[in-house]
Motif scaffolding. Structure first.
Motif, PDB file in Angstrom:
ATOM      1  N   GLU A   1      11.298   0.337  42.065  1.00 25.15           N
ATOM      2  CA  GLU A   1      11.316   1.520  41.199  1.00 25.15           C
ATOM      3  C   GLU A   1      12.710   2.124  41.021  1.00 25.15           C
ATOM      4  O   GLU A   1      12.892   3.009  40.185  1.00 25.15           O
ATOM      5  CB  GLU A   1      10.378   2.583  41.765  1.00 25.15           C
ATOM      6  CG  GLU A   1       8.933   2.144  41.780  1.00 25.15           C
ATOM      7  CD  GLU A   1       8.013   3.217  42.295  1.00 25.15           C
ATOM      8  OE1 GLU A   1       8.257   4.408  42.015  1.00 25.15           O
ATOM      9  OE2 GLU A   1       7.047   2.874  42.992  1.00 25.15           O
ATOM     10  N   TYR A   2      13.683   1.663  41.837  1.00 31.84           N
ATOM     11  CA  TYR A   2      15.008   2.272  41.814  1.00 31.84           C
ATOM     12  C   TYR A   2      16.090   1.198  41.835  1.00 31.84           C
ATOM     13  O   TYR A   2      16.288   0.536  42.852  1.00 31.84           O
ATOM     14  CB  TYR A   2      15.192   3.197  43.019  1.00 31.84           C
ATOM     15  CG  TYR A   2      14.156   4.292  43.095  1.00 31.84           C
ATOM     16  CD1 TYR A   2      14.287   5.435  42.321  1.00 31.84           C
ATOM     17  CD2 TYR A   2      13.053   4.172  43.932  1.00 31.84           C
ATOM     18  CE1 TYR A   2      13.343   6.445  42.377  1.00 31.84           C
ATOM     19  CE2 TYR A   2      12.107   5.178  43.997  1.00 31.84           C
ATOM     20  CZ  TYR A   2      12.248   6.306  43.217  1.00 31.84           C
ATOM     21  OH  TYR A   2      11.311   7.309  43.277  1.00 31.84           O
TER      22      TYR A   2
ATOM     23  N   SER B   1      11.252   9.416  41.330  1.00 27.78           N
ATOM     24  CA  SER B   1      10.141   9.328  40.377  1.00 27.78           C
ATOM     25  C   SER B   1       9.153  10.474  40.597  1.00 27.78           C
ATOM     26  O   SER B   1       9.097  11.071  41.676  1.00 27.78           O
ATOM     27  CB  SER B   1       9.412   7.991  40.540  1.00 27.78           C
ATOM     28  OG  SER B   1       8.654   7.974  41.735  1.00 27.78           O
ATOM     29  N   SER B   2       8.359  10.758  39.575  1.00 28.30           N
ATOM     30  CA  SER B   2       7.375  11.843  39.698  1.00 28.30           C
ATOM     31  C   SER B   2       6.326  11.506  40.751  1.00 28.30           C
ATOM     32  O   SER B   2       5.871  12.404  41.467  1.00 28.30           O
ATOM     33  CB  SER B   2       6.734  12.154  38.347  1.00 28.30           C
ATOM     34  OG  SER B   2       6.090  11.026  37.821  1.00 28.30           O
ATOM     35  N   ASP B   3       5.941  10.232  40.881  1.00 30.21           N
ATOM     36  CA  ASP B   3       4.976   9.847  41.920  1.00 30.21           C
ATOM     37  C   ASP B   3       5.557  10.086  43.310  1.00 30.21           C
ATOM     38  O   ASP B   3       4.882  10.630  44.190  1.00 30.21           O
ATOM     39  CB  ASP B   3       4.573   8.377  41.789  1.00 30.21           C
ATOM     40  CG  ASP B   3       3.615   8.133  40.636  1.00 30.21           C
ATOM     41  OD1 ASP B   3       3.007   9.107  40.142  1.00 30.21           O
ATOM     42  OD2 ASP B   3       3.477   6.972  40.221  1.00 30.21           O
TER      43      ASP B   3
END
Length: 120
Positions: free
Chosen positions: A56-57, A88-90
Motif C-alpha cells: 500500500e506504500y 491510508s484511510s483504512d
C-alpha cells in the motif's frame, strides 16, 4: 522547511533523539501539538505496533513495516526532511483504535489526537 499535514508520512531527523539513528519515517498524528509516531522495520511486540503493508506504500520499498503506537514524539517542522506519503484511510481507522487502547499514551494526548484524527 516542510509544513506537516495530519497523517502525512515524513523522513524525520532524529539524530538528537534516537541513539544510532540519523533519520526515521514518522507519521504526523497531531499537527496542533506537533506529535508523531515512528515506523519500525521489525516487529517488536512491546511497541504496541500497527503493521502497515508495503503493497500500500511505495516508500516502504517492498517491506512491511510497523507503526509504533507506544510513544509520541514531538518534532519541530524543521526536523522534517521530506514528505514521502500519506497513511491510508483504512490504516488511519486502525490507528485511531490502537491509540484509543494504548496504555502508554497519556489520556490528554489520546483525547487531542483522536479528536484531531477523527475529523479527517
Amino acid at each position: 522547511m516542510t509544513t506537516p499535514i495530519l497523517l502525512g508520512v515524513y523522513v524525520v531527523d532524529v539524530k538528537d533523539m534516537i541513539r544510532y539513528r540519523d533519520t526515521k519515517y514518522g507519521v504526523c498524528v497531531s499537527v496542533g501539538t506537533g506529535r508523531y509516531l515512528l515506523i519500525n522495520t521489525q516487529h517488536r511486540g512491546e511497541y504496541d505496533e500497527l503493521m502497515i503493508r508495503a503493497s500500500e506504500y511505495e516508500f516502504l520499498n517492498g517491506v512491511d513495516r510497523y507503526l509504533s503506537c507506544r510513544q509520541l514524539f514531538a518534532f519541530h517542522p524543521k526536523k522534517l526532511i521530506a514528505k514521502v506519503g500519506d497513511l491510508s484511510s483504512d490504516d488511519a481507522k486502525k490507528l485511531i483504535a490502537q491509540i484509543g487502547t494504548s496504555r502508554t499514551i497519556a489520556k490528554g494526548d489520546k483525547f487531542r489526537i483522536i479528536s484531531e484524527l477523527s475529523k479527517q
